[in-house]
Scaffold this motif. Sequence first.
Motif, PDB file in Angstrom:
ATOM      1  N   ARG A  97       1.002  -1.337  -0.250  1.00 39.98           N
ATOM      2  CA  ARG A  97       0.057   0.181  -0.137  1.00 39.98           C
ATOM      3  C   ARG A  97       0.966   1.503  -0.079  1.00 39.98           C
ATOM      4  O   ARG A  97       0.392   2.311  -0.646  1.00 39.98           O
ATOM      5  CB  ARG A  97      -0.985   0.146   0.924  1.00 39.98           C
ATOM      6  CG  ARG A  97      -2.177   0.762   1.307  1.00 39.98           C
ATOM      7  CD  ARG A  97      -2.113   1.017   2.591  1.00 39.98           C
ATOM      8  NE  ARG A  97      -3.226   2.090   2.802  1.00 39.98           N
ATOM      9  CZ  ARG A  97      -2.909   3.451   3.124  1.00 39.98           C
ATOM     10  NH1 ARG A  97      -1.546   3.771   3.665  1.00 39.98           N
ATOM     11  NH2 ARG A  97      -3.908   4.685   3.065  1.00 39.98           N
ATOM     12  N   GLU A  98       1.464   1.019   1.151  1.00 42.13           N
ATOM     13  CA  GLU A  98       2.810   2.155   1.091  1.00 42.13           C
ATOM     14  C   GLU A  98       3.480   2.685  -0.392  1.00 42.13           C
ATOM     15  O   GLU A  98       3.426   3.929  -1.365  1.00 42.13           O
ATOM     16  CB  GLU A  98       3.841   2.669   1.997  1.00 42.13           C
ATOM     17  CG  GLU A  98       2.998   2.161   3.323  1.00 42.13           C
ATOM     18  CD  GLU A  98       2.226   3.553   3.849  1.00 42.13           C
ATOM     19  OE1 GLU A  98       3.009   4.542   3.250  1.00 42.13           O
ATOM     20  OE2 GLU A  98       1.238   3.443   4.255  1.00 42.13           O
ATOM     21  N   ALA A  99       3.784   1.686  -0.808  1.00 43.21           N
ATOM     22  CA  ALA A  99       4.835   1.571  -2.314  1.00 43.21           C
ATOM     23  C   ALA A  99       3.875   2.175  -3.092  1.00 43.21           C
ATOM     24  O   ALA A  99       3.682   3.200  -4.355  1.00 43.21           O
ATOM     25  CB  ALA A  99       5.629   0.617  -2.728  1.00 43.21           C
ATOM     26  N   ALA A 100       2.338   1.480  -3.480  1.00 37.83           N
ATOM     27  CA  ALA A 100       1.645   2.104  -4.340  1.00 37.83           C
ATOM     28  C   ALA A 100       0.827   4.073  -4.006  1.00 37.83           C
ATOM     29  O   ALA A 100       1.589   4.404  -4.881  1.00 37.83           O
ATOM     30  CB  ALA A 100       0.120   1.325  -4.302  1.00 37.83           C
ATOM     31  N   LEU A 101       1.053   4.032  -2.492  1.00 39.81           N
ATOM     32  CA  LEU A 101       0.398   5.936  -2.742  1.00 39.81           C
ATOM     33  C   LEU A 101       2.359   6.801  -2.882  1.00 39.81           C
ATOM     34  O   LEU A 101       1.965   8.090  -3.765  1.00 39.81           O
ATOM     35  CB  LEU A 101       0.348   5.557  -1.599  1.00 39.81           C
ATOM     36  CG  LEU A 101      -0.973   5.284  -1.114  1.00 39.81           C
ATOM     37  CD1 LEU A 101      -0.860   5.867   1.107  1.00 39.81           C
ATOM     38  CD2 LEU A 101      -2.027   6.410  -1.278  1.00 39.81           C
ATOM     39  N   ALA A 102       3.299   6.224  -3.172  1.00 38.02           N
ATOM     40  CA  ALA A 102       4.518   6.371  -3.255  1.00 38.02           C
ATOM     41  C   ALA A 102       4.538   6.580  -4.106  1.00 38.02           C
ATOM     42  O   ALA A 102       4.974   7.577  -5.114  1.00 38.02           O
ATOM     43  CB  ALA A 102       6.399   5.653  -2.546  1.00 38.02           C
ATOM     44  N   ALA A 103       3.967   5.927  -5.439  1.00 38.24           N
ATOM     45  CA  ALA A 103       4.401   5.788  -7.177  1.00 38.24           C
ATOM     46  C   ALA A 103       3.025   6.836  -7.611  1.00 38.24           C
ATOM     47  O   ALA A 103       2.537   6.356  -8.662  1.00 38.24           O
ATOM     48  CB  ALA A 103       4.503   4.367  -6.761  1.00 38.24           C
ATOM     49  N   GLY A 104       2.435   6.854  -6.691  1.00 36.41           N
ATOM     50  CA  GLY A 104       1.077   7.942  -7.190  1.00 36.41           C
ATOM     51  C   GLY A 104      -0.007   6.958  -7.716  1.00 36.41           C
ATOM     52  O   GLY A 104      -0.698   7.571  -7.859  1.00 36.41           O
ATOM     53  N   ALA A 105      -0.160   5.821  -6.811  1.00 35.09           N
ATOM     54  CA  ALA A 105      -1.182   5.261  -7.612  1.00 35.09           C
ATOM     55  C   ALA A 105      -2.711   5.548  -6.533  1.00 35.09           C
ATOM     56  O   ALA A 105      -2.599   6.031  -5.303  1.00 35.09           O
ATOM     57  CB  ALA A 105      -1.014   4.019  -7.047  1.00 35.09           C
ATOM     58  N   THR A 106      -4.090   5.355  -7.798  1.00 33.04           N
ATOM     59  CA  THR A 106      -5.416   6.408  -6.762  1.00 33.04           C
ATOM     60  C   THR A 106      -5.887   4.586  -6.257  1.00 33.04           C
ATOM     61  O   THR A 106      -7.053   5.300  -5.565  1.00 33.04           O
ATOM     62  CB  THR A 106      -5.742   6.432  -8.075  1.00 33.04           C
ATOM     63  OG1 THR A 106      -5.961   5.186  -9.304  1.00 33.04           O
ATOM     64  CG2 THR A 106      -5.297   7.878  -8.808  1.00 33.04           C
ATOM     65  N   ARG A 107      -5.447   3.609  -6.305  1.00 28.20           N
ATOM     66  CA  ARG A 107      -6.464   2.821  -6.341  1.00 28.20           C
ATOM     67  C   ARG A 107      -5.533   1.626  -5.773  1.00 28.20           C
ATOM     68  O   ARG A 107      -4.458   1.119  -6.385  1.00 28.20           O
ATOM     69  CB  ARG A 107      -7.212   2.495  -6.796  1.00 28.20           C
ATOM     70  CG  ARG A 107      -8.477   0.582  -6.770  1.00 28.20           C
ATOM     71  CD  ARG A 107      -9.346   0.701  -7.638  1.00 28.20           C
ATOM     72  NE  ARG A 107      -8.408  -0.268  -8.744  1.00 28.20           N
ATOM     73  CZ  ARG A 107      -9.125   0.777  -9.915  1.00 28.20           C
ATOM     74  NH1 ARG A 107      -9.812   1.481 -10.389  1.00 28.20           N
ATOM     75  NH2 ARG A 107      -8.639  -0.299 -11.415  1.00 28.20           N
ATOM     76  N   LEU A 108      -5.367   0.319  -4.898  1.00 33.08           N
ATOM     77  CA  LEU A 108      -4.736  -0.641  -5.083  1.00 33.08           C
ATOM     78  C   LEU A 108      -5.844  -1.848  -4.889  1.00 33.08           C
ATOM     79  O   LEU A 108      -7.353  -1.767  -3.932  1.00 33.08           O
ATOM     80  CB  LEU A 108      -3.898  -1.345  -3.588  1.00 33.08           C
ATOM     81  CG  LEU A 108      -3.617  -2.268  -2.957  1.00 33.08           C
ATOM     82  CD1 LEU A 108      -2.208  -2.711  -4.341  1.00 33.08           C
ATOM     83  CD2 LEU A 108      -2.841  -2.319  -1.048  1.00 33.08           C
ATOM     84  N   SER A 109      -5.710  -3.037  -5.832  1.00 33.31           N
ATOM     85  CA  SER A 109      -6.670  -3.572  -5.721  1.00 33.31           C
ATOM     86  C   SER A 109      -6.147  -4.975  -5.593  1.00 33.31           C
ATOM     87  O   SER A 109      -5.261  -5.534  -5.691  1.00 33.31           O
ATOM     88  CB  SER A 109      -7.325  -4.277  -7.308  1.00 33.31           C
ATOM     89  OG  SER A 109      -7.606  -2.492  -7.512  1.00 33.31           O
ATOM     90  N   LEU A 110      -6.764  -5.587  -5.191  1.00 33.78           N
ATOM     91  CA  LEU A 110      -6.306  -7.675  -5.479  1.00 33.78           C
ATOM     92  C   LEU A 110      -7.511  -8.157  -6.315  1.00 33.78           C
ATOM     93  O   LEU A 110      -9.197  -8.242  -6.266  1.00 33.78           O
ATOM     94  CB  LEU A 110      -5.687  -7.588  -3.529  1.00 33.78           C
ATOM     95  CG  LEU A 110      -7.016  -7.783  -2.717  1.00 33.78           C
ATOM     96  CD1 LEU A 110      -8.048  -9.373  -2.508  1.00 33.78           C
ATOM     97  CD2 LEU A 110      -6.624  -7.544  -1.508  1.00 33.78           C
ATOM     98  N   VAL A 111      -7.070  -9.324  -5.606  1.00 34.83           N
ATOM     99  CA  VAL A 111      -8.278 -11.132  -5.853  1.00 34.83           C
ATOM    100  C   VAL A 111      -7.979 -12.155  -5.311  1.00 34.83           C
ATOM    101  O   VAL A 111      -6.847 -12.380  -5.170  1.00 34.83           O
ATOM    102  CB  VAL A 111      -8.071 -11.433  -7.697  1.00 34.83           C
ATOM    103  CG1 VAL A 111      -8.909 -12.359  -8.201  1.00 34.83           C
ATOM    104  CG2 VAL A 111      -8.297 -10.208  -8.756  1.00 34.83           C
TER     105      VAL A 111
END
Length: 148
Positions: A97-111
């Motif tokens: 989650r933190e890496a996604a936020l740092a990369a500017g992601a708007t969402r974190l998904s999973l399956v």
Amino acid sequence: LAAASDLFNQYRHHYGEPPDEDERTLGWLTDMVQSNMLTVYTASLDSPVAAHPIGLATGHAIPASLALGRFWQLRDLYVLPRSRRRGTAAVLVGAVREAALAAGATRLSLVTEPDNQDALGLYRRLGFKPVEGLTSLRLDLAAQAIRE
């Protein structure tokens, strides 16, 4: 990646794949990381001798076409059975989650599988919500190539 490779092999075996005895797992993980297609996160217990990995997660960025941005997907999450229920999975999800936020992601998904109640409970506690109105489909290209 060597330590992650062993855990990843156990994860694959957990889901029915045969054990990797020729280090294909390490080669595949190395290729995925070096090509920036996948990021690998590990959790370890430190000891006086060495760190002992007990869990791993993988994640990657995906273009978000409509938003003209990107989102991230948590691809794999595995904690050794003897180390479960100690918060390791939550820490690994938090790292992705933190890496996604740092990369500017708007969402974190999973399956995950619908009967994986432990994982579903964890993901709900961490704030993940089911996606309504979408159907997941797949086309098995390997099987299709064999038929052609």
